[in-house]
Design an enzyme around this catalytic site. Structure first.
Site, PDB file in Angstrom:
ATOM      1  N   LYS A   1      28.257 109.906  49.599  1.00 56.86           N
ATOM      2  CA  LYS A   1      27.677 108.648  50.076  1.00 56.86           C
ATOM      3  C   LYS A   1      27.329 108.707  51.557  1.00 56.86           C
ATOM      4  CE  LYS A   1      29.314 105.590  46.511  1.00 56.86           C
ATOM      5  NZ  LYS A   1      29.969 104.379  46.096  1.00 56.86           N
TER       6      LYS A   1
ATOM      7  N   LYS B   1      25.796 111.564  37.067  1.00 61.11           N
ATOM      8  CA  LYS B   1      26.305 110.364  36.390  1.00 61.11           C
ATOM      9  C   LYS B   1      25.316 109.213  36.550  1.00 61.11           C
ATOM     10  CE  LYS B   1      28.708 107.946  40.071  1.00 61.11           C
ATOM     11  NZ  LYS B   1      29.671 106.953  40.413  1.00 61.11           N
TER      12      LYS B   1
ATOM     13  N   LYS C   1      24.416 103.219  40.140  1.00 60.36           N
ATOM     14  CA  LYS C   1      23.481 102.239  40.683  1.00 60.36           C
ATOM     15  C   LYS C   1      22.775 102.777  41.919  1.00 60.36           C
ATOM     16  CE  LYS C   1      26.273  99.679  43.933  1.00 60.36           C
ATOM     17  NZ  LYS C   1      27.678 100.051  43.787  1.00 60.36           N
TER      18      LYS C   1
HETATM   19  N1  AQP Z   1      28.318 106.834  34.961  1.00 56.33           N
HETATM   20  C1  AQP Z   1      29.558 106.392  34.784  1.00 56.33           C
HETATM   21  N2  AQP Z   1      30.275 106.792  33.715  1.00 56.33           N
HETATM   22  C2  AQP Z   1      31.539 106.353  33.518  1.00 56.33           C
HETATM   23  N3  AQP Z   1      32.159 105.482  34.350  1.00 56.33           N
HETATM   24  C3  AQP Z   1      31.483 105.048  35.426  1.00 56.33           C
HETATM   25  N4  AQP Z   1      31.812 104.201  36.429  1.00 56.33           N
HETATM   26  C4  AQP Z   1      30.755 104.090  37.271  1.00 56.33           C
HETATM   27  N5  AQP Z   1      29.741 104.869  36.851  1.00 56.33           N
HETATM   28  C5  AQP Z   1      30.156 105.465  35.708  1.00 56.33           C
HETATM   29  C6  AQP Z   1      33.085 103.500  36.528  1.00 56.33           C
HETATM   30  O1  AQP Z   1      32.841 102.114  36.663  1.00 56.33           O
HETATM   31  C7  AQP Z   1      33.922 101.534  37.400  1.00 56.33           C
HETATM   32  C8  AQP Z   1      33.377 100.633  38.477  1.00 56.33           C
HETATM   33  O2  AQP Z   1      32.743 101.439  39.444  1.00 56.33           O
HETATM   34  P1  AQP Z   1      32.277 100.913  40.842  1.00 56.33           P
HETATM   35  O3  AQP Z   1      33.072  99.772  41.277  1.00 56.33           O
HETATM   36  O4  AQP Z   1      32.108 102.093  41.741  1.00 56.33           O
HETATM   37  O5  AQP Z   1      30.899 100.303  40.414  1.00 56.33           O
HETATM   38  P2  AQP Z   1      29.503 100.705  40.887  1.00 56.33           P
HETATM   39  O6  AQP Z   1      29.512 100.715  42.355  1.00 56.33           O
HETATM   40  O7  AQP Z   1      28.533  99.836  40.175  1.00 56.33           O
HETATM   41  O8  AQP Z   1      29.425 102.171  40.258  1.00 56.33           O
HETATM   42  P3  AQP Z   1      28.358 103.239  40.583  1.00 56.33           P
HETATM   43  O9  AQP Z   1      27.100 102.975  39.908  1.00 56.33           O
HETATM   44  O10 AQP Z   1      29.018 104.542  40.298  1.00 56.33           O
HETATM   45  O11 AQP Z   1      28.146 103.041  42.113  1.00 56.33           O
HETATM   46  P4  AQP Z   1      27.678 104.071  43.162  1.00 56.33           P
HETATM   47  O12 AQP Z   1      26.289 104.440  42.770  1.00 56.33           O
HETATM   48  O13 AQP Z   1      27.758 103.287  44.423  1.00 56.33           O
HETATM   49  O14 AQP Z   1      28.607 105.225  43.101  1.00 56.33           O
HETATM   50  C9  AQP Z   1      34.748 102.692  37.952  1.00 56.33           C
HETATM   51  O15 AQP Z   1      35.919 102.847  37.192  1.00 56.33           O
HETATM   52  C10 AQP Z   1      33.844 103.876  37.784  1.00 56.33           C
HETATM   53  O16 AQP Z   1      34.572 105.079  37.603  1.00 56.33           O
END
Ligand code: AQP
Length: 332
Positions: free
Chosen positions: A112, A195, A198
């Site tokens: 990040k 993965k 978002k």
């Molecule tokens: N692709 C994924 N597969 C399985 N689990 C996932 N999680 C996130 N992406 C995947 C799980 O969702 C939970 C919440 O994650 P968060 O609070 O980090 O939510 P987010 O910011 O919306 O998730 P992102 O998309 O992964 O954000 P960025 O792009 O900012 O990194 C967690 O338990 C996570 O493991």
């Protein structure tokens, strides 16, 4: 009953399929077997700049989605992180126990911060896994249901809990990650080597649960697969197809082997069309329920007030023990 704790950021707006299958779905299931604590982590959200008004709205939207997904405030404790000040308070103690080198090894931070550049990276983004340590330890959680991307943070939590216990005496439960093999990592539909996320996914690779189901169906139908035609679960050689099979298997409760048999002699088009339909059918009532919860702000806020009260009762007790152990003079 063993205890679980987990959280989700409010900043995604709509949850995506990865959030749901990797985490939230397990949260719903664990409500019955575990003493469950779930929170919307707004303190984590401000590690990157947020518009205050949007953050407030997004926090309620996240809560509404959790309720729509099946969290029941009678069977779990659902709250907003900033409503429980003990998180930040224990977070400081954890900051002082974690090595700079240890924190620097967190791959999420590396990814990040690389994207944001040094000038755009806050110290909060660096210490966010350490706040997460406090989040988990405050509730003496036995297990932490998360996606695979969070494994490293839970491992760090274990190290620091053990360090605290060794240095100051038995205080914290050492938690274990609870990550399902099948859905711990849901992949981007356009690039199945990363993965679904978002921030990293292209719009076409990301299925948002609150999107118009027609939009999601189209994304699924144009998912990247491979040049073969056989529908077979083989994550190494066929990551795109395997991802679609994992999602379909979980949402329908059908074993992957059965799906493989069922699709024998059929092309990728059939698999995609079926998955598009299953996701749309699942998402339609989810969207409607989310809107219902959002429309009733009073009830939603009352749920959060009760959740914060229940969470604080546990968090305050743990914080008091930790403060005492490190040698802080009690406030009279
Ligand atoms: N692709 C994924 N597969 C399985 N689990 C996932 N999680 C996130 N992406 C995947 C799980 O969702 C939970 C919440 O994650 P968060 O609070 O980090 O939510 P987010 O910011 O919306 O998730 P992102 O998309 O992964 O954000 P960025 O792009 O900012 O990194 C967690 O338990 C996570 O493991």
């Amino acid at each position: 009953r063993p205890r679980v704790l987990s959280g989700i950021q409010p900043t995604s707006g709509s949850f995506h399929l990865g959030n749901y299958l990797g985490a939230v779905r397990q949260w719903v299931a664990l409500q019955d077997s575990h003493d469950a604590f779930y929170m919307v982590v707004d303190l984590h959200a401000i590690t990157v700049p947020q518009d205050p008004k949007e953050l407030r709205a997004a926090t309620r939207l996240a809560v509404a989605q959790l309720l729509a997904a099946g969290l029941d405030p009678e069977r779990c404790t659902l709250f907003v992180q900033s409503h429980v000040p003990e998180h930040a308070q224990l977070g400081w103690v954890m900051n002082c126990l974690t090595g700079f080198g240890e924190a620097s090894r967190m791959t999420q931070f590396k990814d990040k911060s690389a994207k944001q550049g040094t000038a755009g990276t806050s110290v909060g983004l660096f210490t966010y896994p350490i706040l997460q340590i406090a989040d988990i330890l405050l509730y003496q959680a036995d297990q932490v249901p998360v996606g695979e991307d969070q494994r490293q943070h839970v491992e760090l939590t274990r190290d620091i809990a053990e360090r605290f216990n060794t240095r100051f005496g038995e205080t914290f439960t050492v938690p274990a990650p609870y990550i399902l093999k099948e859905t711990g990592k849901i992949y981007d539909l356009q690039d199945p080597s990363i993965k679904m996320s978002k921030s990293a996914s292209s719009p076409k690779g990301l299925v948002n649960l609150l999107d118009d189901p027609k939009v999601s169906a189209k994304k699924i139908r144009s998912a990247v697969t491979d040049t073969e035609t056989v529908i077979r679960f083989d994550p190494e050689h066929k990551p795109g197809v395997s991802n679609l099979l994992s999602i379909l298997s979980t949402l329908t409760g059908t074993k992957i082997g059965e799906l493989e048999q069922g699709y024998e002699g059929k092309g990728y088009g059939a698999l995609k069309t079926d998955l598009a339909e299953v996701v749309s059918e699942w998402a339609a009532p989810f969207r409607a329920r989310t809107q219902d919860f959002l429309d009733d702000t009073e009830t939603l806020d009352a749920i959060l007030a009760k959740g914060a009260e229940k969470a604080r009762a546990v968090a305050a007790e743990t914080l008091a023990q930790a403060y005492d152990k490190v040698g802080f003079l009690p406030a009279k």
